[in-house]
Scaffold this motif. Sequence first.
Motif, PDB file in Angstrom:
ATOM      1  N   PHE A  44       8.668  -1.851  -4.373  1.00 61.00           N
ATOM      2  CA  PHE A  44       9.128  -1.042  -3.242  1.00 61.00           C
ATOM      3  C   PHE A  44      10.156   0.011  -3.640  1.00 61.00           C
ATOM      4  N   VAL A  45      10.887  -0.228  -4.732  1.00 54.13           N
ATOM      5  CA  VAL A  45      12.005   0.649  -5.084  1.00 54.13           C
ATOM      6  C   VAL A  45      11.521   1.878  -5.852  1.00 54.13           C
ATOM      7  N   GLY A  46      12.383   2.890  -5.925  1.00 60.91           N
ATOM      8  CA  GLY A  46      12.104   4.056  -6.755  1.00 60.91           C
ATOM      9  C   GLY A  46      12.116   5.377  -6.011  1.00 60.91           C
ATOM     10  N   ARG A  47      11.845   5.333  -4.705  1.00 60.10           N
ATOM     11  CA  ARG A  47      11.799   6.577  -3.927  1.00 60.10           C
ATOM     12  C   ARG A  47      12.850   6.602  -2.817  1.00 60.10           C
ATOM     13  N   GLY A  48      13.909   5.838  -3.027  1.00 57.72           N
ATOM     14  CA  GLY A  48      14.997   5.830  -2.051  1.00 57.72           C
ATOM     15  C   GLY A  48      14.896   4.656  -1.086  1.00 57.72           C
ATOM     16  N   ILE A  49      16.007   4.382  -0.403  1.00 58.72           N
ATOM     17  CA  ILE A  49      16.082   3.188   0.440  1.00 58.72           C
ATOM     18  C   ILE A  49      15.218   3.320   1.690  1.00 58.72           C
ATOM     19  N   LYS A  50      15.115   4.512   2.258  1.00 65.30           N
ATOM     20  CA  LYS A  50      14.284   4.641   3.458  1.00 65.30           C
ATOM     21  C   LYS A  50      12.833   4.315   3.146  1.00 65.30           C
ATOM     22  N   SER A  51      12.348   4.766   2.005  1.00 64.77           N
ATOM     23  CA  SER A  51      10.991   4.429   1.586  1.00 64.77           C
ATOM     24  C   SER A  51      10.845   2.931   1.378  1.00 64.77           C
ATOM     25  N   LEU A  52      11.858   2.301   0.792  1.00 65.71           N
ATOM     26  CA  LEU A  52      11.840   0.848   0.614  1.00 65.71           C
ATOM     27  C   LEU A  52      11.774   0.127   1.952  1.00 65.71           C
ATOM     28  N   VAL A  53      12.581   0.577   2.910  1.00 62.52           N
ATOM     29  CA  VAL A  53      12.584  -0.031   4.239  1.00 62.52           C
ATOM     30  C   VAL A  53      11.191   0.039   4.857  1.00 62.52           C
ATOM     31  N   GLU A  54      10.585   1.199   4.780  1.00 62.64           N
ATOM     32  CA  GLU A  54       9.239   1.363   5.342  1.00 62.64           C
ATOM     33  C   GLU A  54       8.239   0.429   4.670  1.00 62.64           C
ATOM     34  N   ASN A  55       8.308   0.334   3.353  1.00 64.29           N
ATOM     35  CA  ASN A  55       7.391  -0.542   2.632  1.00 64.29           C
ATOM     36  C   ASN A  55       7.601  -2.011   2.969  1.00 64.29           C
ATOM     37  N   ALA A  56       8.864  -2.384   3.221  1.00 71.58           N
ATOM     38  CA  ALA A  56       9.174  -3.785   3.503  1.00 71.58           C
ATOM     39  C   ALA A  56       8.759  -4.212   4.909  1.00 71.58           C
ATOM     40  N   LEU A  57       8.652  -3.250   5.810  1.00 71.05           N
ATOM     41  CA  LEU A  57       8.266  -3.572   7.185  1.00 71.05           C
ATOM     42  C   LEU A  57       6.752  -3.796   7.271  1.00 71.05           C
ATOM     43  N   PRO A  58       6.306  -4.700   8.164  1.00 72.77           N
ATOM     44  CA  PRO A  58       4.865  -4.838   8.377  1.00 72.77           C
ATOM     45  C   PRO A  58       4.297  -3.543   8.962  1.00 72.77           C
ATOM     46  N   LYS A  59       3.040  -3.288   8.678  1.00 72.13           N
ATOM     47  CA  LYS A  59       2.428  -2.035   9.126  1.00 72.13           C
ATOM     48  C   LYS A  59       2.499  -1.865  10.641  1.00 72.13           C
ATOM     49  N   SER A  60       2.554  -2.973  11.359  1.00 74.02           N
ATOM     50  CA  SER A  60       2.623  -2.923  12.822  1.00 74.02           C
ATOM     51  C   SER A  60       3.990  -2.475  13.338  1.00 74.02           C
ATOM     52  N   HIS A  61       4.983  -2.371  12.443  1.00 72.40           N
ATOM     53  CA  HIS A  61       6.347  -2.044  12.855  1.00 72.40           C
ATOM     54  C   HIS A  61       6.865  -0.786  12.148  1.00 72.40           C
ATOM     55  N   ARG A  62       5.973   0.127  11.839  1.00 70.00           N
ATOM     56  CA  ARG A  62       6.391   1.298  11.055  1.00 70.00           C
ATOM     57  C   ARG A  62       6.470   2.592  11.863  1.00 70.00           C
ATOM     58  N   ASP A  63       6.763   2.484  13.154  1.00 72.48           N
ATOM     59  CA  ASP A  63       6.988   3.724  13.893  1.00 72.48           C
ATOM     60  C   ASP A  63       8.349   4.287  13.482  1.00 72.48           C
ATOM     61  N   ALA A  64       8.494   5.592  13.620  1.00 72.10           N
ATOM     62  CA  ALA A  64       9.648   6.299  13.064  1.00 72.10           C
ATOM     63  C   ALA A  64      10.990   5.771  13.576  1.00 72.10           C
ATOM     64  N   SER A  65      11.063   5.452  14.855  1.00 75.47           N
ATOM     65  CA  SER A  65      12.346   5.024  15.427  1.00 75.47           C
ATOM     66  C   SER A  65      12.759   3.657  14.884  1.00 75.47           C
ATOM     67  N   PHE A  66      11.785   2.761  14.701  1.00 81.02           N
ATOM     68  CA  PHE A  66      12.105   1.421  14.194  1.00 81.02           C
ATOM     69  C   PHE A  66      12.475   1.493  12.710  1.00 81.02           C
ATOM     70  N   ILE A  67      11.772   2.333  11.956  1.00 86.43           N
ATOM     71  CA  ILE A  67      12.126   2.521  10.543  1.00 86.43           C
ATOM     72  C   ILE A  67      13.558   3.025  10.440  1.00 86.43           C
ATOM     73  N   GLU A  68      13.921   3.997  11.272  1.00 90.32           N
ATOM     74  CA  GLU A  68      15.272   4.553  11.237  1.00 90.32           C
ATOM     75  C   GLU A  68      16.309   3.495  11.613  1.00 90.32           C
ATOM     76  N   GLU A  69      16.008   2.696  12.625  1.00 88.02           N
ATOM     77  CA  GLU A  69      16.924   1.621  13.046  1.00 88.02           C
ATOM     78  C   GLU A  69      17.158   0.635  11.896  1.00 88.02           C
ATOM     79  N   CYS A  70      16.079   0.235  11.245  1.00 91.90           N
ATOM     80  CA  CYS A  70      16.192  -0.716  10.134  1.00 91.90           C
ATOM     81  C   CYS A  70      16.858  -0.086   8.916  1.00 91.90           C
ATOM     82  N   PHE A  71      16.600   1.180   8.713  1.00 87.50           N
ATOM     83  CA  PHE A  71      17.236   1.894   7.603  1.00 87.50           C
ATOM     84  C   PHE A  71      18.754   1.931   7.783  1.00 87.50           C
TER      85      PHE A  71
END
Length: 216
Positions: A44-71
Amino acid sequence: MYKGVVFDLDGTLANSIEDIADSMNKVLQEKNLDTHDYITYKTFVGRGIKSLVENALPKSHRDASFIEECFQRMMEVYDDNCIAKTALYPGISDLLNSLRDRNLKIAIFSNKANELTQKVVNVLLANWQLEMVIGAGGDIPRKPDPKGALLISEKMGIAPEELMYVGDSGVDMETANNSGMHAVGVLWGFRDMEELLENGAQTIIHHPMDLIQSLD
């Protein structure tokens, strides 16, 4: 003859995977989502923490607002834990001492957020003079954009072709080639030889001190 070395940070100088994984897993647990093991986080690592957060989340939870909240939450948790378990890899101290003894200039260019990059470097690398330390954010685009690497080249007063760029990922090898530096891939980090070679590694090293033999 090379006159300086630009290093990636995570997976190259410092083994940070446990702190990164523990922090993101805490965020996932808070959201009642499945966590991942350390081996998975290396992918998951290598392209920054936001990218890592997105990769770590299940595909069903990858809308932009939730990714930002988790980031945002991940940044809070990781800021408190970024040097809890993180340490230099075995042999890195010897390598940096050898580079210093040879009067080679040293810098760091990371995709970790700049504030966190500075925090880790100030704790783990305080014994060595660094010409420049750049993390993600501000006017510097993320790797593999070469802008940060070229800024370091300018700051050092060393032409890109006289610099080695040392990293553990395909992104690092792309960065090196995009900036005209010699691309050195390390095998003790987060990625394998296949990825490094596919993305333009010119030299592969198995141990930090192997770099010294590649300098001349």
